[in-house]
Design a protein around this motif. Structure first.
Motif, PDB file in Angstrom:
ATOM      1  N   MET A   1       0.847  -1.189   0.000  1.00  0.00           N
ATOM      2  CA  MET A   1       0.000   0.000   0.000  1.00  0.00           C
ATOM      3  C   MET A   1       0.884   1.242   0.000  1.00  0.00           C
ATOM      4  O   MET A   1       1.837   1.349   0.769  1.00  0.00           O
ATOM      5  CB  MET A   1      -0.895  -0.014   1.232  1.00  0.00           C
ATOM      6  CG  MET A   1      -1.838   1.121   1.323  1.00  0.00           C
ATOM      7  SD  MET A   1      -2.994   0.728   2.661  1.00  0.00           S
ATOM      8  CE  MET A   1      -3.717   2.251   2.934  1.00  0.00           C
ATOM      9  N   ALA A   2       0.564   2.188  -0.858  1.00  0.00           N
ATOM     10  CA  ALA A   2       1.337   3.413  -0.975  1.00  0.00           C
ATOM     11  C   ALA A   2       1.096   4.326   0.221  1.00  0.00           C
ATOM     12  O   ALA A   2       0.040   4.301   0.846  1.00  0.00           O
ATOM     13  CB  ALA A   2       0.957   4.149  -2.262  1.00  0.00           C
ATOM     14  N   ARG A   3       2.114   5.121   0.517  1.00  0.00           N
ATOM     15  CA  ARG A   3       1.962   6.124   1.573  1.00  0.00           C
ATOM     16  C   ARG A   3       1.120   7.274   1.037  1.00  0.00           C
ATOM     17  O   ARG A   3       1.124   7.559  -0.161  1.00  0.00           O
ATOM     18  CB  ARG A   3       3.337   6.611   2.007  1.00  0.00           C
ATOM     19  CG  ARG A   3       4.136   5.507   2.665  1.00  0.00           C
ATOM     20  CD  ARG A   3       5.588   5.818   2.880  1.00  0.00           C
ATOM     21  NE  ARG A   3       5.893   7.219   3.078  1.00  0.00           N
ATOM     22  CZ  ARG A   3       7.055   7.664   3.525  1.00  0.00           C
ATOM     23  NH1 ARG A   3       8.008   6.818   3.823  1.00  0.00           N
ATOM     24  NH2 ARG A   3       7.264   8.940   3.666  1.00  0.00           N
TER      25      ARG A   3
ATOM     26  N   LEU B   1      -7.954   8.446   8.456  1.00  0.00           N
ATOM     27  CA  LEU B   1      -8.868   9.184   7.593  1.00  0.00           C
ATOM     28  C   LEU B   1      -8.534  10.677   7.598  1.00  0.00           C
ATOM     29  O   LEU B   1      -8.433  11.305   6.541  1.00  0.00           O
ATOM     30  CB  LEU B   1     -10.312   8.945   8.060  1.00  0.00           C
ATOM     31  CG  LEU B   1     -11.419   9.703   7.342  1.00  0.00           C
ATOM     32  CD1 LEU B   1     -11.445   9.383   5.860  1.00  0.00           C
ATOM     33  CD2 LEU B   1     -12.763   9.382   7.986  1.00  0.00           C
ATOM     34  N   TYR B   2      -8.335  11.244   8.778  1.00  0.00           N
ATOM     35  CA  TYR B   2      -7.980  12.666   8.861  1.00  0.00           C
ATOM     36  C   TYR B   2      -6.614  12.937   8.230  1.00  0.00           C
ATOM     37  O   TYR B   2      -6.410  13.979   7.600  1.00  0.00           O
ATOM     38  CB  TYR B   2      -8.004  13.159  10.309  1.00  0.00           C
ATOM     39  CG  TYR B   2      -9.398  13.451  10.807  1.00  0.00           C
ATOM     40  CD1 TYR B   2     -10.138  14.508  10.295  1.00  0.00           C
ATOM     41  CD2 TYR B   2      -9.979  12.676  11.804  1.00  0.00           C
ATOM     42  CE1 TYR B   2     -11.419  14.779  10.747  1.00  0.00           C
ATOM     43  CE2 TYR B   2     -11.256  12.939  12.272  1.00  0.00           C
ATOM     44  CZ  TYR B   2     -11.969  13.994  11.733  1.00  0.00           C
ATOM     45  OH  TYR B   2     -13.236  14.264  12.179  1.00  0.00           O
ATOM     46  N   LEU B   3      -5.683  12.026   8.388  1.00  0.00           N
ATOM     47  CA  LEU B   3      -4.371  12.197   7.751  1.00  0.00           C
ATOM     48  C   LEU B   3      -4.519  12.217   6.238  1.00  0.00           C
ATOM     49  O   LEU B   3      -3.942  13.073   5.548  1.00  0.00           O
ATOM     50  CB  LEU B   3      -3.404  11.099   8.179  1.00  0.00           C
ATOM     51  CG  LEU B   3      -2.753  11.276   9.533  1.00  0.00           C
ATOM     52  CD1 LEU B   3      -1.980  10.015   9.925  1.00  0.00           C
ATOM     53  CD2 LEU B   3      -1.819  12.481   9.537  1.00  0.00           C
ATOM     54  N   ALA B   4      -5.269  11.270   5.690  1.00  0.00           N
ATOM     55  CA  ALA B   4      -5.476  11.219   4.241  1.00  0.00           C
ATOM     56  C   ALA B   4      -6.135  12.508   3.745  1.00  0.00           C
ATOM     57  O   ALA B   4      -5.707  13.096   2.745  1.00  0.00           O
ATOM     58  CB  ALA B   4      -6.324  10.004   3.880  1.00  0.00           C
ATOM     59  N   LYS B   5      -7.156  12.965   4.452  1.00  0.00           N
ATOM     60  CA  LYS B   5      -7.836  14.208   4.074  1.00  0.00           C
ATOM     61  C   LYS B   5      -6.878  15.398   4.118  1.00  0.00           C
ATOM     62  O   LYS B   5      -7.012  16.340   3.330  1.00  0.00           O
ATOM     63  CB  LYS B   5      -9.023  14.472   5.002  1.00  0.00           C
ATOM     64  CG  LYS B   5     -10.200  13.576   4.767  1.00  0.00           C
ATOM     65  CD  LYS B   5     -11.318  13.914   5.752  1.00  0.00           C
ATOM     66  CE  LYS B   5     -12.576  13.122   5.492  1.00  0.00           C
ATOM     67  NZ  LYS B   5     -13.663  13.511   6.432  1.00  0.00           N
TER      68      LYS B   5
END
Length: 111
Positions: A1-3, A42-46
């Protein structure tokens, strides 16, 4: 999985959708510890989809999921560092979790 930092906008949006669905499922079945980890991811991705220059230093923010007021002191990548009202301890939150507020009263409630 990519960062997250290696993903393009479309990949991030797909991952955000996947994490949102997983978060909802875990909330529904009461898996609070695992749900908290997914919520943070989720918050990190956003946060990789927001523009850090839109966040003002020395400004009060509400942190989604928390009560009280948070003063943003510095930025480091997709993280905002600062402190809670009436505290000197420095803490960090993903930028997507911060919502600007106009004022923070001394009782710790945001307006």
């Amino acid at each position: 999985m990519a960062r997250f930092q290696e993903m393009n906008r479309e990949e991030l949006q797909r991952e955000i959708k996947r994490l949102s669905e997983e978060n909802a499922r875990l909330t529904l079945i009461g898996e609070t510890s695992h749900q908290a980890v997914i919520e943070q991811r989720l918050y990190l991705a956003k946060s990789y989809l927001v523009n850090p220059s839109e966040y003002e230093l020395n400004t009060w923010y509400h942190v989604e999921g928390f009560s009280g007021c948070f003063e943003l002191k510095r930025l480091n990548g997709v993280m905002g560092w600062g402190n809670w009202e009436n505290s000197w301890e420095e803490v960090a939150f993903p930028l997507a979790r911060l919502i600007e507020i106009r004022d923070c009263c001394s009782t710790g409630s945001c307006s």
